[in-house]
Design a protein around this motif. Structure first.
Motif, PDB file in Angstrom:
ATOM      1  N   MET A 101     137.707  -3.422 124.187  1.00  0.00           N
ATOM      2  CA  MET A 101     137.023  -3.038 125.427  1.00  0.00           C
ATOM      3  C   MET A 101     135.541  -3.350 125.354  1.00  0.00           C
ATOM      4  O   MET A 101     134.921  -3.769 126.341  1.00  0.00           O
ATOM      5  CB  MET A 101     137.231  -1.546 125.710  1.00  0.00           C
ATOM      6  N   HIS A 102     134.944  -3.156 124.171  1.00  0.00           N
ATOM      7  CA  HIS A 102     133.508  -3.379 124.038  1.00  0.00           C
ATOM      8  C   HIS A 102     133.177  -4.843 123.763  1.00  0.00           C
ATOM      9  O   HIS A 102     132.336  -5.439 124.440  1.00  0.00           O
ATOM     10  CB  HIS A 102     132.944  -2.513 122.915  1.00  0.00           C
ATOM     11  N   VAL A 103     133.848  -5.436 122.784  1.00  0.00           N
ATOM     12  CA  VAL A 103     133.502  -6.791 122.342  1.00  0.00           C
ATOM     13  C   VAL A 103     134.004  -7.845 123.328  1.00  0.00           C
ATOM     14  O   VAL A 103     133.255  -8.741 123.742  1.00  0.00           O
ATOM     15  CB  VAL A 103     134.065  -7.063 120.935  1.00  0.00           C
ATOM     16  N   ALA A 104     135.274  -7.757 123.714  1.00  0.00           N
ATOM     17  CA  ALA A 104     135.863  -8.786 124.569  1.00  0.00           C
ATOM     18  C   ALA A 104     135.564  -8.570 126.043  1.00  0.00           C
ATOM     19  O   ALA A 104     135.334  -9.536 126.779  1.00  0.00           O
ATOM     20  CB  ALA A 104     137.376  -8.839 124.336  1.00  0.00           C
ATOM     21  N   LEU A 105     135.563  -7.308 126.480  1.00  0.00           N
ATOM     22  CA  LEU A 105     135.374  -7.026 127.899  1.00  0.00           C
ATOM     23  C   LEU A 105     133.953  -6.589 128.239  1.00  0.00           C
ATOM     24  O   LEU A 105     133.607  -6.461 129.418  1.00  0.00           O
ATOM     25  CB  LEU A 105     136.368  -5.945 128.348  1.00  0.00           C
ATOM     26  N   GLY A 106     133.143  -6.342 127.212  1.00  0.00           N
ATOM     27  CA  GLY A 106     131.756  -5.976 127.462  1.00  0.00           C
ATOM     28  C   GLY A 106     131.546  -4.575 127.998  1.00  0.00           C
ATOM     29  O   GLY A 106     130.502  -4.278 128.599  1.00  0.00           O
ATOM     30  N   VAL A 107     132.518  -3.689 127.806  1.00  0.00           N
ATOM     31  CA  VAL A 107     132.399  -2.315 128.306  1.00  0.00           C
ATOM     32  C   VAL A 107     131.499  -1.517 127.364  1.00  0.00           C
ATOM     33  O   VAL A 107     131.747  -1.491 126.158  1.00  0.00           O
ATOM     34  CB  VAL A 107     133.785  -1.646 128.396  1.00  0.00           C
ATOM     35  N   PRO A 108     130.450  -0.861 127.861  1.00  0.00           N
ATOM     36  CA  PRO A 108     129.567  -0.070 126.995  1.00  0.00           C
ATOM     37  C   PRO A 108     130.338   1.067 126.317  1.00  0.00           C
ATOM     38  O   PRO A 108     131.313   1.598 126.869  1.00  0.00           O
ATOM     39  CB  PRO A 108     128.503   0.468 127.957  1.00  0.00           C
ATOM     40  N   TYR A 109     129.874   1.453 125.124  1.00  0.00           N
ATOM     41  CA  TYR A 109     130.564   2.515 124.383  1.00  0.00           C
ATOM     42  C   TYR A 109     130.649   3.839 125.148  1.00  0.00           C
ATOM     43  O   TYR A 109     131.688   4.515 125.089  1.00  0.00           O
ATOM     44  CB  TYR A 109     129.885   2.738 123.032  1.00  0.00           C
ATOM     45  N   PRO A 110     129.605   4.256 125.877  1.00  0.00           N
ATOM     46  CA  PRO A 110     129.754   5.510 126.639  1.00  0.00           C
ATOM     47  C   PRO A 110     130.879   5.433 127.669  1.00  0.00           C
ATOM     48  O   PRO A 110     131.601   6.413 127.892  1.00  0.00           O
ATOM     49  CB  PRO A 110     128.383   5.679 127.317  1.00  0.00           C
TER      50      PRO A 110
END
Length: 277
Positions: A101-110
């Motif tokens: 979610m974070h690395v591939a989709l760029g979703v912030p950790y929060p």
């Protein structure tokens, strides 16, 4: 609808033997192996995605997750090897799911933390409304076991995102994250032991916190010194954690000390009264 206070023996299933408890007794050994499994989930995921092409690593993690879970569900009762293999597999794939979610989709950790927290809340809500209990002492039907593993998977994914949130988004680093979650996990323990808090709430709160705690410990040991780690590397940390888990699960499999009492009594061989006397 099954009674929350006891197993439903009116029907049988090819997936789960009726009345068999599918989870271990919650004692010190449980929390130790659970903590190690959360750490190995983090180091195992990081090792795989750096040792091979990340999409292939994620695919292998998913296959391992499905295979281990299928083996556990078909076991028919709690068996140390199959149960903890499933936990480790969920840990590895749950870490990958949060990282994707974070690395591939760029979703912030929060945002990913909030997403998986909402998913976990939805699992708990549906589980409670369907079975009228979230107690792991009633995991004795296929449906309850599936609810249990859905909750476990959500806790791993949410815990991974939460640990990365404190380490990266808040810029606290791995050592400080370990300290924070080590303090937080004492709160439900104190509440259960001395303040009379609800045991189910305390269990699941502690269960959730073990994930970011274990992941932060694994990252602290493995990551380079320039990012606040010890610098051992993911491979060595993975090997050390693997040896520890194998040793402890072997002990549990041999002694059966973590088999819940009702299931232990049911599976134990009957003694000859003459010999016993």
């Amino acid at each position: 609808m099954n009674s929350p206070s006891g197993p439903d023996r009116s029907s049988s299933s090819l997936l789960t033997r009726a009345g068999a408890l599918r989870v271990p007794e919650i004692a010190a050994a449980f929390w130790i192996v659970k903590g190690l499994s959360t750490a190995i989930g983090e180091s195992g995921s990081d090792f795989l995605v750096t040792a091979m092409d990340p999409p292939i690593a994620v695919a292998l993690g998913f296959i391992g997750f499905v295979a281990a879970l299928a083996l556990q569900i078909r076991a028919g009762r709690y068996i140390a090897w199959t149960y903890w293999l499933a936990v480790v597999a969920v840990g590895v794939f749950g870490t990958m799911a949060a990282d994707v979610m974070h690395v591939a989709l760029g979703v912030p950790y929060p945002v990913s933390t909030a997403f998986y927290a909402a998913a976990l809340a939805a699992v708990f809500l549906l589980w409670q409304r369907t079975e009228h209990t979230l107690s792991i002492h009633t995991i004795d039907t296929p449906r309850r076991e599936l609810f249990y593993w859905a909750a476990v998977a959500a806790t791993f994914a949410m815990g991974t995102a939460l640990g990365d949130f404190t380490a990266y988004s808040l810029h606290l680093g791995y050592g400080a994250s370990v300290a924070i979650f080590a303090v937080l996990i004492t709160i439900p323990a104190i509440g259960y032991r001395w303040l009379g808090w609800n045991p189910i709430l305390c269990f699941w709160t502690a269960y959730v916190i073990t994930r970011p705690l274990g992941a932060s410990v694994a990252d602290w040991l493995a990551k380079p010194r320039d990012v606040s780690g010890v610098g051992l590397g993911d491979g060595p940390v993975l090997a050390i954690l693997g040896v520890l888990i194998v040793a402890l699960v072997t002990y549990l499999a041999v002694t059966k000390s973590d088999v819940q009492q009702s299931d232990r009594a049911e599976s134990a061989p009957r003694e000859d009264p003459v010999v016993r006397r």
